[in-house]
Enzyme design. Structure first.
Site, PDB file in Angstrom:
ATOM      1  N   ALA A 155     110.637  93.978 120.650  1.00 63.08           N
ATOM      2  CA  ALA A 155     111.519  94.616 121.629  1.00 63.08           C
ATOM      3  C   ALA A 155     111.916  93.625 122.719  1.00 63.08           C
ATOM      4  CB  ALA A 155     110.825  95.832 122.232  1.00 63.08           C
TER       5      ALA A 155
ATOM      6  N   GLU B   9     116.658 100.984 100.202  1.00 65.04           N
ATOM      7  CA  GLU B   9     115.387 100.403  99.758  1.00 65.04           C
ATOM      8  C   GLU B   9     114.507 100.054 100.938  1.00 65.04           C
ATOM      9  OE1 GLU B   9     117.882  97.143  97.821  1.00 65.04           O
ATOM     10  OE2 GLU B   9     116.212  95.984  98.636  1.00 65.04           O
TER      11      GLU B   9
ATOM     12  N   LYS C 286     112.418  97.999 103.629  1.00 59.18           N
ATOM     13  CA  LYS C 286     112.544  96.659 104.201  1.00 59.18           C
ATOM     14  C   LYS C 286     111.133  96.091 104.317  1.00 59.18           C
ATOM     15  CE  LYS C 286     114.869  94.128 107.890  1.00 59.18           C
ATOM     16  NZ  LYS C 286     113.818  93.204 108.209  1.00 59.18           N
TER      17      LYS C 286
ATOM     18  N   ASP D 180     108.030  93.851 105.154  1.00 57.59           N
ATOM     19  CA  ASP D 180     107.723  92.979 106.292  1.00 57.59           C
ATOM     20  C   ASP D 180     106.881  91.799 105.823  1.00 57.59           C
ATOM     21  OD1 ASP D 180     107.766  92.025 108.807  1.00 57.59           O
ATOM     22  OD2 ASP D 180     106.353  93.470 109.658  1.00 57.59           O
TER      23      ASP D 180
ATOM     24  N   ARG E 218     113.209  80.540 104.130  1.00 55.08           N
ATOM     25  CA  ARG E 218     114.537  80.653 104.697  1.00 55.08           C
ATOM     26  C   ARG E 218     114.851  79.512 105.667  1.00 55.08           C
ATOM     27  NH1 ARG E 218     116.710  86.002 107.587  1.00 55.08           N
ATOM     28  NH2 ARG E 218     115.036  85.590 109.054  1.00 55.08           N
TER      29      ARG E 218
ATOM     30  N   TYR F 133     114.929  91.308  95.786  1.00 50.03           N
ATOM     31  CA  TYR F 133     115.934  92.275  96.245  1.00 50.03           C
ATOM     32  C   TYR F 133     117.327  91.668  96.422  1.00 50.03           C
ATOM     33  CZ  TYR F 133     114.337  90.256 100.662  1.00 50.03           C
ATOM     34  OH  TYR F 133     113.953  89.390 101.638  1.00 50.03           O
TER      35      TYR F 133
ATOM     36  N   LYS G 152     115.891 100.143 111.179  1.00 48.69           N
ATOM     37  CA  LYS G 152     114.520  99.801 111.539  1.00 48.69           C
ATOM     38  C   LYS G 152     113.728 101.013 112.028  1.00 48.69           C
ATOM     39  CE  LYS G 152     113.520  95.776 112.759  1.00 48.69           C
ATOM     40  NZ  LYS G 152     114.023  94.517 113.282  1.00 48.69           N
TER      41      LYS G 152
ATOM     42  N   CYS H 217      73.931 106.789 131.322  1.00 50.31           N
ATOM     43  CA  CYS H 217      72.599 107.184 131.788  1.00 50.31           C
ATOM     44  C   CYS H 217      71.808 106.061 132.441  1.00 50.31           C
ATOM     45  CB  CYS H 217      71.791 107.791 130.645  1.00 50.31           C
ATOM     46  SG  CYS H 217      71.211 106.557 129.459  1.00 50.31           S
TER      47      CYS H 217
ATOM     48  N   CYS I 139      70.186 110.629 127.667  1.00 49.99           N
ATOM     49  CA  CYS I 139      71.566 110.186 127.835  1.00 49.99           C
ATOM     50  C   CYS I 139      72.524 111.353 127.605  1.00 49.99           C
ATOM     51  CB  CYS I 139      71.870 109.063 126.849  1.00 49.99           C
ATOM     52  SG  CYS I 139      73.540 108.442 127.022  1.00 49.99           S
TER      53      CYS I 139
HETATM   54  S1  IVH Z   1     118.624  92.001 101.825  1.00 47.58           S
HETATM   55  C1  IVH Z   1     122.095  88.979 102.994  1.00 47.58           C
HETATM   56  N1  IVH Z   1     116.642  93.633 101.337  1.00 47.58           N
HETATM   57  O1  IVH Z   1     114.935  91.279 106.002  1.00 47.58           O
HETATM   58  C2  IVH Z   1     120.858  89.652 103.363  1.00 47.58           C
HETATM   59  N2  IVH Z   1     116.324  91.951 102.970  1.00 47.58           N
HETATM   60  O2  IVH Z   1     116.841  91.236 108.149  1.00 47.58           O
HETATM   61  C3  IVH Z   1     119.880  89.754 102.256  1.00 47.58           C
HETATM   62  N3  IVH Z   1     114.084  91.961 103.933  1.00 47.58           N
HETATM   63  O3  IVH Z   1     115.958  87.983 105.611  1.00 47.58           O
HETATM   64  C4  IVH Z   1     118.674  90.466 102.640  1.00 47.58           C
HETATM   65  N4  IVH Z   1     113.280  93.624 102.742  1.00 47.58           N
HETATM   66  O4  IVH Z   1     113.684  88.633 104.720  1.00 47.58           O
HETATM   67  C5  IVH Z   1     117.063  92.589 102.068  1.00 47.58           C
HETATM   68  N5  IVH Z   1     114.966  95.100 100.742  1.00 47.58           N
HETATM   69  C6  IVH Z   1     115.391  94.085 101.469  1.00 47.58           C
HETATM   70  C7  IVH Z   1     114.564  93.448 102.400  1.00 47.58           C
HETATM   71  C8  IVH Z   1     115.072  92.384 103.134  1.00 47.58           C
HETATM   72  C9  IVH Z   1     113.007  92.727 103.677  1.00 47.58           C
HETATM   73  C10 IVH Z   1     114.124  90.901 104.931  1.00 47.58           C
HETATM   74  C11 IVH Z   1     114.657  89.593 104.423  1.00 47.58           C
HETATM   75  C12 IVH Z   1     115.854  89.313 105.257  1.00 47.58           C
HETATM   76  C13 IVH Z   1     115.641  90.154 106.458  1.00 47.58           C
HETATM   77  C14 IVH Z   1     116.958  90.550 107.011  1.00 47.58           C
END
Ligand code: IVH
Length: 719
Positions: free
Chosen positions: A64, A146, A148, A150, A169, A256, A344, A441, A468
């Site tokens: 945040a 799908e 996301k 972590d 990356r 993904y 998110k 106590c 106690c």
């Molecule tokens: S799609 C062009 N799908 O989130 C973007 N990313 O915020 C391709 N991540 O760098 C990413 N789960 O490391 C995609 N189901 C998912 C994901 C995912 C986690 C991560 C990924 C990406 C970051 C983007």
């Protein structure tokens, strides 16, 4: 810290929202000069955070806060577009790769995703796409939803069906070459099946499951360095310079996305993933095709509800337009695609100030440190208290009162303090000194030595058992239980109720109940379902227990580690309460410990626990009060000779039909046998009934004599 590796989009979440809004508010009033200075400062700060987050896996601010910084930077750039440069954090992703690894230039940049925090953002996203494509309102638009994951993103390049490079990356254009490490990950195929295009780049997320993370940390705890969360563990494990270390870490992968493809083998996102699955890549099973905003929102809510049970960390869900031709038409805006968005979950970590560390005393006397915090919203819930686990955890994390700390909340678990933000430690903050007396106590609180490991127990415990207040209900419940004073009509429920009414605080109070003043008795009779007859019966039951055997008496005191067997051993060794009392209080503590320790069947930990109990003046006083009410009867030493089982160690296992386990045990002991709970080389005889399992097997292995219940009764002459 458990935080998405995708850092910020200029939108702030939860707690930081107000701060972030305020952060951007005054931007329009800045002079060009001030704006430039502020822009430079923010850029530097964000880059510092990026390096700590992406490269060192050791972030120092919450998501945040990071988002708020980015939002302010974006606001400055909006007001002063001349400040936007190609290398501004608003135009770049991540941090430049570490020099420790070789570098890999991504054939297709690894971009990031725009973030949505509110449901309206999702509706806007879909509306934007429809507008952009001039998609007819009545026509469905398929969107894949799908989880996301972590973890950290990884690009896998296959040429001629073989894995040639694996890269992180990095800054999106250039990543780190982690090929040797990735080759040790079992879930990632080294080769692709025949028929796959000549060049294939599969992209996805490396992560660690909760179970593997916990086990890894338990292993690492011995070296004193543990990971704060699965993401850091995954990143730290992948970015090892020695692939052998990576090989020993349980890393997993979900595919993904993709980078360069020499030929496109499918026309939709979902077909691409189906193909990846067929090629041997793990693809998340929760991917769902949706057609409306309502569908994707429902998916988001379901996923959030099931999040805690997934077994791995996710920090939101991702929506992607399914048709690849539409993805191509939609294209990209600066660093993220227009055809996808991350929705998110509210931040599960936040930073706040640790105002105090309070010590709570549990029902069994364990002292637990609790963090009192300046309230902060974490994952949509206001958190003002969090656990600090125990003394060693406070020392290990070095959290101090006054520190800004990271607080974490996951699912339904009690919020935890992850650690301090050292850069924000106020001057003069002192290390926390854990109390050695019980705050409830005033008795001594001690850490025992575990006899198995020789190490100190993590938990410090109050030794003031009987007096106690924090432990009294538990202690009283034990005191009246079946193998202790066994007072009929005074069960767990009544004890709790009488304690709540202030009628019984310590054992002696049970026996003075009848003689108490009228007001107290009225309170008793007013209890629901507790008429005059029950009260009279209760008093009678209490009276019949004014004489008690020394073994039951010692057991009833609830001294740590003193179970029935030990209590009986003590009673037989000393015979009378007076003899035991004199041994415990009439000599130095060391001498008393040595004396108990010398008894066969009593070890040092146990001896110390007993002596600690008598060392507490509070306990001795409570005993005086109790002994004014009850008399403790002598226990005869068993006639150990003449019986065929005298001096033998016996184990009962399986079901007994002619007597209860307690009776069998008592009878054996009267005959001078020692009854043990488990089979070992020291066992002389095993009495096995129906259903006997592993103990019977072990006895056979060790060649120990085994008889059945009837055989036992014949042996001891009870048949
Ligand atoms: S799609 C062009 N799908 O989130 C973007 N990313 O915020 C391709 N991540 O760098 C990413 N789960 O490391 C995609 N189901 C998912 C994901 C995912 C986690 C991560 C990924 C990406 C970051 C983007």
């Amino acid at each position: 810290m458990a935080r998405s590796k995708d850092r910020g989009t200029g939108k702030a979440d939860g707690a930081a929202e107000t701060a972030a809004a305020a952060a951007g508010d005054d931007v329009a009033n800045l002079t060009m000069e001030d704006a430039a200075a502020e822009h430079a400062r923010l850029t530097e700060e964000i880059r510092g955070h990026d390096v700590r987050y992406y490269r060192e896996d050791a972030p120092t601010v919450s998501d945040a806060e990071y988002d708020a910084l980015r939002q302010r930077l974006a606001a400055i750039e909006a007001a002063h577009p001349e400040l936007v440069s190609a290398d501004s954090p608003t135009q770049t992703v991540g941090a430049a790769p570490s020099e420790a690894f070789g570098q890999v230039r991504h054939a297709v940049p690894m971009l990031s995703l725009d973030n949505a925090f509110a449901e309206e953002d999702v509706a806007d996203f879909v509306a934007r796409i429809r507008r952009f494509l001039r998609w007819p309102a009545e026509e469905a638009l398929v969107i894949d939803a799908e989880p996301k994951i972590d973890g950290l993103s990884l690009s896998l390049r296959y040429e001629g069906g073989r894995l040639v490079t694996a890269a992180t990356r990095g800054d999106g254009s250039v990543g780190e070459n982690v090929t040797a490490n990735v080759q040790t990950i079992a879930e990632i195929p080294d080769t692709l099946p025949k028929g796959a295009p000549e060049v294939v780049e599969v992209r996805g997320e490396v992560y660690m499951s909760h179970a593997d993370f916990t086990a890894l940390n338990a292993r690492m705890a011995e070296s004193g360095r543990v990971f704060a969360n699965p993401r850091n563990a995954a990143a730290g494990s992948l970015r090892q310079l020695d692939p052998a270390i990576t090989a020993s870490r349980p890393l997993r992968f979900f595919a993904y996305a993709w980078g360069e493809m020499s030929a496109m083998p499918a026309e939709t996102q979902s077909d691409m993933l189906a193909l990846f699955r067929a090629w041997g890549f793990p693809v998340n099973p929760r991917i769902r095709r949706c057609e409306t905003v309502e569908d994707v929102i429902a998916y988001y809510r379901e996923t959030e509800a099931e999040r805690a049970g997934l077994g791995y960390d996710i920090d939101g869900v991702v929506y992607k337009v399914d048709r690849l031709d539409l993805q191509a038409r939609l294209g990209f805006v600066s660093r993220s695609p227009r055809w996808a968005i991350a929705h998110k979950f509210p931040a599960e970590q936040a930073t706040t100030v640790l105002e105090a560390i309070e010590i709570q005393v549990g029902r069994t006397g364990a002292l637990t440190p609790v963090a009192r915090l300046t309230p902060v919203t974490v994952g949509g819930v206001v958190v003002a208290n969090a656990t600090l686990h125990n003394e060693d955890e406070i020392a290990r994390k070095d959290v101090r009162v006054g520190d800004t700390v990271i607080v974490q909340r996951a699912g339904d678990v009690i919020p935890q303090v992850v650690g301090p933000v050292l850069e924000r430690r106020p001057e003069g903050a002192e290390p926390f000194v854990f109390p050695t007396v019980c705050p409830a106590c005033g008795s001594h609180a001690v850490r025992e030595i575990n006899p198995r490991t020789g190490k100190e127990d993590a938990v410090r415990r109050c030794t003031g058992g009987l007096i106690c207040p924090a432990q009294s209900v538990e202690r009283l419940r034990h005191f009246v239980s079946r193998h202790a004073f066994d007072i009929e009509g005074l069960g767990e429920k009544q004890i709790a109720a009488f304690h709540a009414d202030g009628l019984i605080n310590e054992p002696a109070d049970i026996f003075t109940l009848e003689a108490r003043d009228k007001a107290a008795l009225k309170k008793l009779k007013d209890r629901e379902g507790f008429g005059a007859t029950s009260v009279a019966n209760l008093f009678k039951a209490i009276d019949t227990r004014r004489r008690v055997g020394l073994d039951r008496f010692v057991f009833a005191l609830g001294i740590r580690h003193v179970g029935e067997t030990t209590a009986r051993l003590i009673a037989r060794t000393y015979g009378t309460w007076e003899a035991f009392w004199t041994a415990m209080t009439g000599q130095s503590a060391e001498a008393a410990v040595a004396e108990l320790d010398a008894i066969e069947g009593i070890g040092e930990t146990l001896a110390e626990a007993v002596v600690d109990f008598f060392q507490e003046a509070h306990n001795r006083e409570a005993l005086d009060r109790l002994l004014a009410e009850v008399s403790v009867e002598k226990v005869e030493a068993p006639k150990a000779t003449g019986s065929p089982v005298a001096g033998k160690t016996v184990v009962f296992t399986g079901a007994l039909e002619k007597m209860t386990r307690d009776e069998a045990k008592a009878r054996a002991e009267t005959l001078g046998a020692k009854v043990a709970g488990s089979v070992s080389k020291k066992t002389d005889l095993v009495v096995a009934g129906p259903g006997a399992g592993s103990k019977l097997k072990l006895a056979a292995e060790l060649g120990i004599e085994v008889i059945d219940e009837d055989g036992w009764l014949t042996l001891i002459g009870d048949a």
